[in-house]
Design a protein around this motif. Structure first.
Motif, PDB file in Angstrom:
ATOM      1  N   LEU A 314       0.874  -1.175   0.000  1.00 55.55           N
ATOM      2  CA  LEU A 314       0.000   0.000   0.000  1.00 55.55           C
ATOM      3  C   LEU A 314       0.904   1.217   0.000  1.00 55.55           C
ATOM      4  CD1 LEU A 314      -2.716   1.468   0.293  1.00 55.55           C
ATOM      5  CD2 LEU A 314      -2.524   1.137   2.774  1.00 55.55           C
ATOM      6  N   TRP A 315       0.822   2.015  -1.059  1.00 53.71           N
ATOM      7  CA  TRP A 315       1.762   3.115  -1.270  1.00 53.71           C
ATOM      8  C   TRP A 315       0.982   4.427  -1.298  1.00 53.71           C
ATOM      9  CZ3 TRP A 315       5.334   3.423  -6.220  1.00 53.71           C
ATOM     10  CH2 TRP A 315       6.262   4.464  -6.053  1.00 53.71           C
ATOM     11  N   VAL A 316       1.335   5.343  -0.402  1.00 59.76           N
ATOM     12  CA  VAL A 316       0.728   6.670  -0.346  1.00 59.76           C
ATOM     13  C   VAL A 316       1.585   7.631  -1.157  1.00 59.76           C
ATOM     14  CG1 VAL A 316       0.075   8.607   1.141  1.00 59.76           C
ATOM     15  CG2 VAL A 316      -0.297   6.250   1.918  1.00 59.76           C
ATOM     16  N   ILE A 317       0.990   8.236  -2.163  1.00 58.73           N
ATOM     17  CA  ILE A 317       1.703   9.188  -3.020  1.00 58.73           C
ATOM     18  C   ILE A 317       0.899  10.478  -3.065  1.00 58.73           C
ATOM     19  CG2 ILE A 317       2.652   9.675  -5.295  1.00 58.73           C
ATOM     20  CD1 ILE A 317       2.926   6.737  -5.780  1.00 58.73           C
ATOM     21  N   ARG A 318       1.467  11.539  -2.511  1.00 54.96           N
ATOM     22  CA  ARG A 318       0.757  12.808  -2.473  1.00 54.96           C
ATOM     23  C   ARG A 318       0.674  13.448  -3.861  1.00 54.96           C
ATOM     24  NH1 ARG A 318       4.788  13.293   0.253  1.00 54.96           N
ATOM     25  NH2 ARG A 318       5.405  15.315  -0.511  1.00 54.96           N
ATOM     26  N   ARG A 319      -0.285  14.342  -4.010  1.00 55.84           N
ATOM     27  CA  ARG A 319      -0.581  14.946  -5.315  1.00 55.84           C
ATOM     28  C   ARG A 319       0.638  15.608  -5.936  1.00 55.84           C
ATOM     29  NH1 ARG A 319      -1.436  19.957  -6.370  1.00 55.84           N
ATOM     30  NH2 ARG A 319      -1.747  20.482  -4.165  1.00 55.84           N
ATOM     31  N   TYR A 320       1.437  16.356  -5.122  1.00 54.56           N
ATOM     32  CA  TYR A 320       2.523  17.104  -5.747  1.00 54.56           C
ATOM     33  C   TYR A 320       3.782  16.266  -5.947  1.00 54.56           C
ATOM     34  CZ  TYR A 320       3.505  18.017  -0.750  1.00 54.56           C
ATOM     35  OH  TYR A 320       3.696  17.895   0.600  1.00 54.56           O
ATOM     36  N   ILE A 321       3.750  14.979  -5.583  1.00 53.48           N
ATOM     37  CA  ILE A 321       4.760  14.038  -6.071  1.00 53.48           C
ATOM     38  C   ILE A 321       4.312  13.468  -7.409  1.00 53.48           C
ATOM     39  CG2 ILE A 321       5.685  11.713  -5.703  1.00 53.48           C
ATOM     40  CD1 ILE A 321       6.070  12.325  -2.837  1.00 53.48           C
ATOM     41  N   ASN A 322       2.995  13.264  -7.518  1.00 51.20           N
ATOM     42  CA  ASN A 322       2.421  12.608  -8.697  1.00 51.20           C
ATOM     43  C   ASN A 322       2.079  13.649  -9.759  1.00 51.20           C
ATOM     44  OD1 ASN A 322       1.153  10.928 -10.460  1.00 51.20           O
ATOM     45  ND2 ASN A 322      -0.648  10.547  -9.182  1.00 51.20           N
ATOM     46  N   ASN A 323       3.099  14.238 -10.383  1.00 50.57           N
ATOM     47  CA  ASN A 323       2.856  15.221 -11.439  1.00 50.57           C
ATOM     48  C   ASN A 323       3.931  15.131 -12.506  1.00 50.57           C
ATOM     49  OD1 ASN A 323       5.134  16.531 -10.389  1.00 50.57           O
ATOM     50  ND2 ASN A 323       3.905  17.874  -9.099  1.00 50.57           N
ATOM     51  N   GLY A 324       3.699  15.772 -13.654  1.00 47.58           N
ATOM     52  CA  GLY A 324       4.670  15.788 -14.730  1.00 47.58           C
ATOM     53  C   GLY A 324       5.081  14.391 -15.160  1.00 47.58           C
ATOM     54  N   PRO A 325       6.394  14.165 -15.340  1.00 51.01           N
ATOM     55  CA  PRO A 325       6.858  12.838 -15.777  1.00 51.01           C
ATOM     56  C   PRO A 325       6.555  11.742 -14.759  1.00 51.01           C
ATOM     57  CG  PRO A 325       8.707  14.237 -15.129  1.00 51.01           C
ATOM     58  CD  PRO A 325       7.496  15.114 -15.181  1.00 51.01           C
ATOM     59  N   ASN A 326       6.486  12.094 -13.482  1.00 49.30           N
ATOM     60  CA  ASN A 326       6.137  11.099 -12.468  1.00 49.30           C
ATOM     61  C   ASN A 326       4.749  10.513 -12.720  1.00 49.30           C
ATOM     62  OD1 ASN A 326       8.549  11.758 -11.271  1.00 49.30           O
ATOM     63  ND2 ASN A 326       7.657  12.703  -9.450  1.00 49.30           N
ATOM     64  N   GLN A 327       3.823  11.375 -13.138  1.00 51.31           N
ATOM     65  CA  GLN A 327       2.438  10.945 -13.321  1.00 51.31           C
ATOM     66  C   GLN A 327       2.322   9.883 -14.398  1.00 51.31           C
ATOM     67  OE1 GLN A 327      -0.317  14.034 -14.568  1.00 51.31           O
ATOM     68  NE2 GLN A 327      -1.973  13.067 -13.435  1.00 51.31           N
ATOM     69  N   ALA A 328       2.994  10.090 -15.508  1.00 54.63           N
ATOM     70  CA  ALA A 328       2.913   9.126 -16.603  1.00 54.63           C
ATOM     71  C   ALA A 328       3.486   7.775 -16.179  1.00 54.63           C
ATOM     72  CB  ALA A 328       3.663   9.662 -17.824  1.00 54.63           C
ATOM     73  N   PHE A 329       4.627   7.804 -15.479  1.00 54.02           N
ATOM     74  CA  PHE A 329       5.212   6.541 -15.029  1.00 54.02           C
ATOM     75  C   PHE A 329       4.305   5.827 -14.037  1.00 54.02           C
ATOM     76  CE2 PHE A 329       7.526   4.363 -11.650  1.00 54.02           C
ATOM     77  CZ  PHE A 329       8.065   3.302 -12.380  1.00 54.02           C
ATOM     78  N   LEU A 330       3.777   6.563 -13.076  1.00 58.61           N
ATOM     79  CA  LEU A 330       2.953   5.948 -12.039  1.00 58.61           C
ATOM     80  C   LEU A 330       1.661   5.376 -12.613  1.00 58.61           C
ATOM     81  CD1 LEU A 330       3.473   8.490  -9.129  1.00 58.61           C
ATOM     82  CD2 LEU A 330       4.135   6.083  -9.124  1.00 58.61           C
ATOM     83  N   LYS A 331       1.110   6.051 -13.609  1.00 57.22           N
ATOM     84  CA  LYS A 331      -0.106   5.528 -14.242  1.00 57.22           C
ATOM     85  C   LYS A 331       0.163   4.185 -14.889  1.00 57.22           C
ATOM     86  CE  LYS A 331      -3.682   6.641 -17.641  1.00 57.22           C
ATOM     87  NZ  LYS A 331      -4.159   7.628 -18.648  1.00 57.22           N
ATOM     88  N   GLU A 332       1.256   4.089 -15.610  1.00 56.97           N
ATOM     89  CA  GLU A 332       1.622   2.822 -16.250  1.00 56.97           C
ATOM     90  C   GLU A 332       1.934   1.750 -15.215  1.00 56.97           C
ATOM     91  OE1 GLU A 332       4.288  -0.268 -17.335  1.00 56.97           O
ATOM     92  OE2 GLU A 332       5.010   1.525 -16.291  1.00 56.97           O
ATOM     93  N   PHE A 333       2.621   2.140 -14.151  1.00 51.86           N
ATOM     94  CA  PHE A 333       2.995   1.191 -13.099  1.00 51.86           C
ATOM     95  C   PHE A 333       1.758   0.647 -12.389  1.00 51.86           C
ATOM     96  CE2 PHE A 333       4.145   0.481  -8.593  1.00 51.86           C
ATOM     97  CZ  PHE A 333       5.054  -0.564  -8.768  1.00 51.86           C
TER      98      PHE A 333
END
Length: 469
Positions: A314-333
């Motif tokens: 269970l991974w907590v990722i706050r909104r301002y970590i999950n943006n820009g290039p991070n967002q695309a990677f995390l969505k795929e992951f």
């Protein structure tokens, strides 16, 4: 135990936290204990920005507490993560506004005046306002006793030339404040780990001066109480007898229900249903607090390390970590791991850590998270980011021996293989879980009737009641 007599309702205290989630949570937990268990009346003063966040997420839980707010001096839209700028603004604005609040209450309620100010140890200006107005005062230190001991030692560090006038260590070395206290690395002195402004050195200087002024303010208090336990930090409390442990506050019978976290972000409670579907002692819980920031490379290594571990997480990722290039990677992951893991924006942490499926807590080692993990008997993997988190890591790994460090490689990255291997090590060595459960029992006993923290809290409450007279 002190009975909840009608005389206690006459005591009216003003509580002033530092405007950050961990600080607010600690003082709210203390407030809840004082109100529910002892019938003390509390006016709780947040900054306007913090007040709005708390009331949106937590307002339904605070009918018995009077919540008021004052400006922090910053404009709407300005970041409250710029600690140097926030500190200067608080010092400029808070004293006058706080004095106005106290005078308005005392003029309006002549029979129920503020008899005591209980302020966060990082809000020394509130203690000085109380001194100026002739009101009894006490300080609450939301972090470890060892971190406060280090603050008390800053003048000595300056005098001995261990740090310069800006607080910068002159050399990389380890020190002991006393022979039995945990070692401290000069490169991890927490005032040198606070830079979020463009001018990091100026921020460091501001924070150092804040700590110096706060420790001077603590000298005019009657009490300095700490959200820790003697069983956790015996040497640190021996180093400074002025500090008295009353925690862990969340382990008390009134607070342990897990519903006293004043989250500044909406919590995703669906993660609790997901945890219900996992095997006992199987899930890795990952969260990095309010400030930690990752670049894409480190984010990828963490995600891939979790995948390699082949354990549910269970991974907590706050909104301002999950943006820009991070967002695309995390969505795929996340799409690749529909059942293996779950990602949420924020979680009800106390309820998560008390869930039987949790096997390990991968944490930034903030003191509140450290206390929550210890109180629930959960082993740690340590990933400190700044401030006192490195000192807490030392407690976890070297003193209590309930967790392991995650080490960076030569490029300053914690690799996916390091993450995978440390997860395997902490889960397969039953000694970590055994020691964590032993620590849990000791700290919970400290807040039970007759325990060391409970006795100190009773004495503190007696003093509050007498301050009314």
């Amino acid at each position: 135990m002190i009975s909840n007599s009608s005389s206690k309702a006459k005591a009216h205290i003003l509580v002033v936290p530092y405007p950050a989630q961990g600080h607010v949570n600690t003082l709210l937990q203390l407030t809840h204990e004082l109100v529910k268990q002892y019938g003390i009346r509390v006016t709780f003063v947040n900054t306007d920005f913090t007040h709005n966040q708390v009331m949106k997420s937590w307002g339904h839980n605070i009918e018995t507490i009077r919540m008021v707010s004052i400006p922090d001096g910053l404009e709407d839209g300005e970041s409250r993560n710029l600690l140097g700028k926030l500190t200067e603004s608080l010092n400029r604005v808070v004293p006058k506004k706080l004095e106005m609040v106290i005078r308005e209450i005392n003029e309006r309620e002549s029979d129920d005046k503020i008899s005591c100010v209980v302020a966060d140890g990082s809000m020394g200006m509130a203690l000085l306002v109380a001194e100026k107005m002739g009101i009894q005062r006490a300080a609450v230190w939301p972090a470890s006793a060892a971190s406060l001991a280090l603050c008390f030692t800053i003048p000595k560090l300056l005098h001995q030339g261990i740090i310069d006038s800006d607080g910068t260590p002159r050399e990389d070395k380890t020190i002991h404040l006393s022979p039995n206290m945990p070692t401290m690395s000069t490169k991890h002195f927490f005032w040198a780990q606070m830079g979020y402004d463009d001018d990091d050195l100026n921020t460091q200087r501001i924070i150092l001066n804040l700590m110096l002024s706060n420790t001077k303010a603590l000298e005019v208090t009657d009490w300095v109480i700490c959200n820790s336990a003697l069983e956790l930090e015996p040497s640190s409390f021996a180093f400074s007898p002025k500090m008295l442990p009353i925690g862990p506050l969340l382990a008390s019978k009134n607070n342990h229900a897990g519903n006293l976290a004043a989250s500044f972000w909406p919590e995703d409670s669906t993660c609790l249903n997901w945890l219900d579907q996992q095997e006992n002692n199987s899930v890795i819980y990952i969260v990095f607090g309010s400030f930690t920031i990752f670049d894409l490379t480190q984010l990828q290594e963490l995600a891939l390390g979790l995948e390699l571990s082949n354990k549910p997480f269970l991974w907590v990722i706050r909104r301002y970590i999950n943006n820009g290039p991070n967002q695309a990677f995390l969505k795929e992951f996340e799409e690749r791991l529909p059942s293996h893991g779950k990602i949420v924006g924020w979680a009800p942490q106390q309820q998560v850590l008390s869930h039987p499926s949790i096997a390990c807590f991968l944490s930034h080692c903030g003191w509140n998270s450290t206390i929550e993990g210890v109180t629930n008997g959960v082993p740690f993997l340590c990933w400190p980011y700044f401030a006192d988190q490195f000192l807490n890591e030392t407690y976890i790994c070297d003193v209590w021996k309930v967790g392991l460090r995650l080490n960076k490689n030569n490029n300053g990255i914690i690799s996916q293989m390091e993450i995978r291997d440390k997860i395997k090590q902490v889960l397969h060595d039953e000694g970590f879980k055994e020691r964590a459960l032993e620590m849990k029992e000791r700290v919970i006993n400290s807040v039970k009737e007759g325990g060391s923290s409970n006795k100190n809290l009773e004495k503190f409450v007696d003093w509050i009641i007498k301050s009314k007279n």
